[in-house]
Design an enzyme around this catalytic site. Structure first.
Site, PDB file in Angstrom:
ATOM      1  CB  THR A   1     -28.221  96.070  65.953  1.00 19.86           C
ATOM      2  OG1 THR A   1     -27.478  95.585  66.956  1.00 19.86           O
ATOM      3  CG2 THR A   1     -29.430  95.353  66.025  1.00 19.86           C
TER       4      THR A   1
ATOM      5  CE  LYS B   1     -25.573  99.438  68.208  1.00 22.33           C
ATOM      6  NZ  LYS B   1     -26.996  99.378  67.411  1.00 22.33           N
TER       7      LYS B   1
ATOM      8  CD  GLU C   1     -26.246 107.408  73.137  1.00 27.87           C
ATOM      9  OE1 GLU C   1     -25.784 107.564  72.082  1.00 27.87           O
ATOM     10  OE2 GLU C   1     -25.394 106.889  73.894  1.00 27.87           O
TER      11      GLU C   1
END
Length: 271
Positions: A28, A139, A172
């Site tokens: 992203t 990711k 996280e």
């Protein structure tokens, strides 16, 4: 706005393995003034993911396509999805493997300015992250843990959720990395078992070390978090958000968090 393999397109083929198995990766990327932010870090993480998942990737071609897409988009978010491509039923890799390169453009999320200025509260997510070292840090397209975690709250008091693993270690946020300050050291959780190694996390660690701040990557538990002098989140779209609350615990927005926000703004233009 969407491109598939360098050309305008509406979507992927129905037999694409990204749809069938989550067999792929994504990035992203923030776009401003026609330029992609932190592109070298995004490409480095993507390249590592392709190596681990054995997905062929022409990084030079993909970089060229991203830059052209960013120029056409102007400003916003470019989501890159790289899949293993189309294939028949079954988990075995298709031969030959022809990866699909999908670029999707969207407007930047409108996060409240107060998040960066005044800080945010964390929601304590019940959903835990499973350990898989082969996928840790990447990711990849399997984001169901984050989907389930984000469904746990619908309260505007919480801007993010805190995620832990099944051993109770702090890992996280749902869509952010976590860092804390203890005894003038910048500490961030070890992501070798699970979690996403964010490009903004990498950039902040680089800027902190260049500024002479000691940085430590290690296991973090809840006691470590509660004993921290400062806590903040980071993400490639919003930069740094100070954390001021988790359940009954409170933190102030500290000087090192403010210093890192300033260093980041000077280096990348992201507050």
């Amino acid at each position: 706005m969407a491109w598939l393999d360098g050309r305008p397109a509406a979507g992927l083929a129905v037999d694409d393995r990204g749809l069938a198995y989550g067999d792929g990766l994504f990035e992203t990327i923030k776009i401003s003034q026609g330029q992609p932010h932190l592109l070298s870090r995004h490409m480095a993480r993507l390249g590592e993911g392709c190596r681990r998942l054995a997905i062929p990737c022409d990084e030079a071609l993909l970089t060229t396509e991203i830059r052209a897409f960013a120029k056409a988009l102007g400003a916003g978010v470019c989501k890159l999805i790289l899949t293993r491509g189309s294939g028949l039923r079954g988990y075995r890799f298709p031969e030959p493997c022809r990866p699909s390169r999908l670029l999707i453009g969207a407007a930047l999320p409108q996060y409240p300015e107060a998040h960066a200025a005044q800080g945010v509260a964390l929601f304590p997510c019940v959903t835990r992250l499973a350990e898989q070292p082969l996928l840790a840090g990447l990711k990849h397209l399997n984001r169901l843990e984050q989907v389930l975690a984000r469904a746990e709250w619908d309260d505007s008091r919480f801007a993010e959720g805190l995620m832990r693993d099944y051993s109770g270690r702090v890992i996280e946020g749902v869509f952010s990395n976590l860092l804390l300050v203890r005894k003038q050291r910048l500490v961030t959780p070890d992501l070798s078992r699970c979690g996403v190694a964010g490009v903004m996390r990498a950039e902040i660690l680089f800027l902190a070390e260049r500024a002479g701040l000691a940085c430590v990557v290690t296991d973090v538990d809840l006691d470590d978090l509660y004993q921290a002098e400062e806590v903040f989140l980071c993400n490639s779209l919003y930069g740094i958000w100070p954390v001021v609350a988790l359940e009954a615990h409170r933190w102030s927005v500290g000087p090192l968090t403010r210093k890192l926000q300033g260093l980041l703004a000077n280096q990348t233009g992201i507050p």
